[in-house]
Scaffold this motif. Structure first.
Motif, PDB file in Angstrom:
ATOM      1  N   ILE A 163       0.878  -1.175   0.000  1.00 23.47           N
ATOM      2  CA  ILE A 163       0.000   0.000   0.000  1.00 23.47           C
ATOM      3  C   ILE A 163       0.912   1.219   0.000  1.00 23.47           C
ATOM      4  N   ARG A 164       0.786   2.048  -1.007  1.00 23.18           N
ATOM      5  CA  ARG A 164       1.650   3.234  -1.124  1.00 23.18           C
ATOM      6  C   ARG A 164       1.052   4.461  -0.442  1.00 23.18           C
ATOM      7  N   ARG A 165      -0.271   4.570  -0.522  1.00 21.43           N
ATOM      8  CA  ARG A 165      -0.909   5.777   0.018  1.00 21.43           C
ATOM      9  C   ARG A 165      -2.320   5.445   0.452  1.00 21.43           C
ATOM     10  N   ILE A 166      -2.729   6.038   1.567  1.00 24.22           N
ATOM     11  CA  ILE A 166      -4.100   5.920   2.067  1.00 24.22           C
ATOM     12  C   ILE A 166      -4.639   7.338   2.212  1.00 24.22           C
ATOM     13  N   CYS A 167      -5.783   7.592   1.586  1.00 26.17           N
ATOM     14  CA  CYS A 167      -6.408   8.917   1.658  1.00 26.17           C
ATOM     15  C   CYS A 167      -7.694   8.814   2.467  1.00 26.17           C
ATOM     16  N   ILE A 168      -7.848   9.714   3.416  1.00 30.37           N
ATOM     17  CA  ILE A 168      -9.048   9.737   4.242  1.00 30.37           C
ATOM     18  C   ILE A 168      -9.626  11.144   4.264  1.00 30.37           C
ATOM     19  N   ARG A 169     -10.898  11.232   4.630  1.00 29.93           N
ATOM     20  CA  ARG A 169     -11.578  12.519   4.805  1.00 29.93           C
ATOM     21  C   ARG A 169     -12.042  12.593   6.245  1.00 29.93           C
ATOM     22  N   ILE A 170     -11.727  13.709   6.906  1.00 27.42           N
ATOM     23  CA  ILE A 170     -12.041  13.888   8.322  1.00 27.42           C
ATOM     24  C   ILE A 170     -12.906  15.134   8.500  1.00 27.42           C
ATOM     25  N   GLY A 171     -14.017  14.960   9.183  1.00 27.57           N
ATOM     26  CA  GLY A 171     -14.887  16.085   9.500  1.00 27.57           C
ATOM     27  C   GLY A 171     -14.523  16.684  10.847  1.00 27.57           C
ATOM     28  N   PRO A 172     -14.778  17.970  11.025  1.00 29.35           N
ATOM     29  CA  PRO A 172     -14.419  18.630  12.274  1.00 29.35           C
ATOM     30  C   PRO A 172     -15.222  18.127  13.482  1.00 29.35           C
ATOM     31  N   LEU A 173     -16.337  17.461  13.253  1.00 29.22           N
ATOM     32  CA  LEU A 173     -17.141  16.927  14.357  1.00 29.22           C
ATOM     33  C   LEU A 173     -16.896  15.437  14.581  1.00 29.22           C
ATOM     34  N   SER A 174     -15.885  14.873  13.938  1.00 24.70           N
ATOM     35  CA  SER A 174     -15.607  13.441  14.050  1.00 24.70           C
ATOM     36  C   SER A 174     -14.938  13.056  15.358  1.00 24.70           C
ATOM     37  N   GLY A 175     -14.360  14.024  16.047  1.00 23.76           N
ATOM     38  CA  GLY A 175     -13.633  13.721  17.274  1.00 23.76           C
ATOM     39  C   GLY A 175     -12.231  13.219  17.020  1.00 23.76           C
ATOM     40  N   VAL A 176     -11.751  13.349  15.789  1.00 27.46           N
ATOM     41  CA  VAL A 176     -10.432  12.862  15.409  1.00 27.46           C
ATOM     42  C   VAL A 176      -9.479  14.045  15.281  1.00 27.46           C
ATOM     43  N   GLU A 177      -8.310  13.903  15.897  1.00 32.96           N
ATOM     44  CA  GLU A 177      -7.264  14.914  15.784  1.00 32.96           C
ATOM     45  C   GLU A 177      -6.311  14.496  14.670  1.00 32.96           C
ATOM     46  N   ALA A 178      -6.242  15.298  13.620  1.00 30.06           N
ATOM     47  CA  ALA A 178      -5.407  14.961  12.467  1.00 30.06           C
ATOM     48  C   ALA A 178      -3.939  14.803  12.861  1.00 30.06           C
ATOM     49  N   ALA A 179      -3.428  15.646  13.715  1.00 29.34           N
ATOM     50  CA  ALA A 179      -2.023  15.563  14.126  1.00 29.34           C
ATOM     51  C   ALA A 179      -1.744  14.247  14.843  1.00 29.34           C
ATOM     52  N   LEU A 180      -2.673  13.795  15.663  1.00 27.79           N
ATOM     53  CA  LEU A 180      -2.494  12.533  16.370  1.00 27.79           C
ATOM     54  C   LEU A 180      -2.611  11.346  15.419  1.00 27.79           C
ATOM     55  N   MET A 181      -3.452  11.455  14.404  1.00 28.38           N
ATOM     56  CA  MET A 181      -3.547  10.404  13.385  1.00 28.38           C
ATOM     57  C   MET A 181      -2.209  10.285  12.650  1.00 28.38           C
TER      58      MET A 181
ATOM     59  N   ASP B  55      -3.948   3.616  -2.626  1.00 33.29           N
ATOM     60  CA  ASP B  55      -3.073   3.405  -3.778  1.00 33.29           C
ATOM     61  C   ASP B  55      -2.229   2.167  -3.506  1.00 33.29           C
ATOM     62  N   LEU B  56      -2.256   1.244  -4.459  1.00 35.56           N
ATOM     63  CA  LEU B  56      -1.616  -0.053  -4.280  1.00 35.56           C
ATOM     64  C   LEU B  56      -0.463  -0.240  -5.251  1.00 35.56           C
ATOM     65  N   ALA B  57       0.439  -1.177  -4.883  1.00 38.39           N
ATOM     66  CA  ALA B  57       1.530  -1.560  -5.780  1.00 38.39           C
ATOM     67  C   ALA B  57       1.613  -3.073  -5.802  1.00 38.39           C
ATOM     68  N   ASP B  58       1.788  -3.606  -6.970  1.00 37.90           N
ATOM     69  CA  ASP B  58       1.965  -5.049  -7.134  1.00 37.90           C
ATOM     70  C   ASP B  58       3.439  -5.278  -7.417  1.00 37.90           C
ATOM     71  N   THR B  59       4.124  -5.925  -6.493  1.00 41.39           N
ATOM     72  CA  THR B  59       5.564  -6.133  -6.679  1.00 41.39           C
ATOM     73  C   THR B  59       5.891  -7.572  -7.048  1.00 41.39           C
ATOM     74  N   THR B  60       4.871  -8.365  -7.381  1.00 34.31           N
ATOM     75  CA  THR B  60       5.152  -9.734  -7.778  1.00 34.31           C
ATOM     76  C   THR B  60       5.725  -9.734  -9.192  1.00 34.31           C
ATOM     77  N   PRO B  61       6.711 -10.581  -9.441  1.00 35.58           N
ATOM     78  CA  PRO B  61       7.276 -10.633 -10.793  1.00 35.58           C
ATOM     79  C   PRO B  61       6.262 -11.237 -11.770  1.00 35.58           C
ATOM     80  N   HIS B  62       6.153 -10.620 -12.917  1.00 39.93           N
ATOM     81  CA  HIS B  62       5.234 -11.106 -13.950  1.00 39.93           C
ATOM     82  C   HIS B  62       6.018 -11.962 -14.937  1.00 39.93           C
ATOM     83  N   PRO B  63       5.471 -13.095 -15.335  1.00 39.53           N
ATOM     84  CA  PRO B  63       6.193 -13.931 -16.310  1.00 39.53           C
ATOM     85  C   PRO B  63       6.302 -13.231 -17.649  1.00 39.53           C
TER      86      PRO B  63
END
Length: 121
Positions: A26-44, A111-119
């Motif tokens: 997994i190269r990247r994870i994108c999330i959306r956070i609302g101000p009433l979610s109780g989540v602190e972005a800095a702590l995440m 965002d994903l990456a496939d690192t398996t060798p392809h024949p």
């Protein structure tokens, strides 16, 4: 800090997506956070490296987008952006609104990456 458990849950969810698509990384994870979610972005941001350690998401980038508080007013039948401390309708002032956005914590994309060798054919 409940952000660590949220990050662990997020990594599990993203890992399921990766497994469904046969990706090893997994190269990247994108999330959306609302101000009433109780989540602190800095702590995440701080908790994410620990939560992703020894998983497919280790080393992945966590991207967070903020969203606004939105309400629907039954009086004027409009949806509008409201402030965190005042959920009344900003258009007509009616106080009995319904929250339609701003309390979410959503996985938007992985965002994903496939690192398996392809024949070679």
């Amino acid at each position: 800090m409940h952000e660590l458990s949220l990050c662990r849950s997020l990594v599990r969810q993203a890992s399921r997506v990766a497994a469904e698509h046969g990706a090893l990384i997994i190269r990247r994870i994108c999330i959306r956070i609302g101000p009433l979610s109780g989540v602190e972005a800095a702590l995440m941001r701080e908790a994410f490296p620990q939560a992703s350690r020894h998983t497919a998401a280790e080393g992945a980038r966590l991207e967070m987008a903020r969203c606004s508080v939105r309400v629907h007013c039954p009086h004027c039948r409009q949806e509008a952006e409201a402030s965190v401390n005042d959920l009344s309708c900003p258009r007509c002032g009616h106080w009995q609104t319904r929250l339609t956005g701003g309390d979410e914590l959503l996985l938007v994309s992985v965002d994903l990456a496939d690192t398996t060798p392809h024949p070679i054919p």
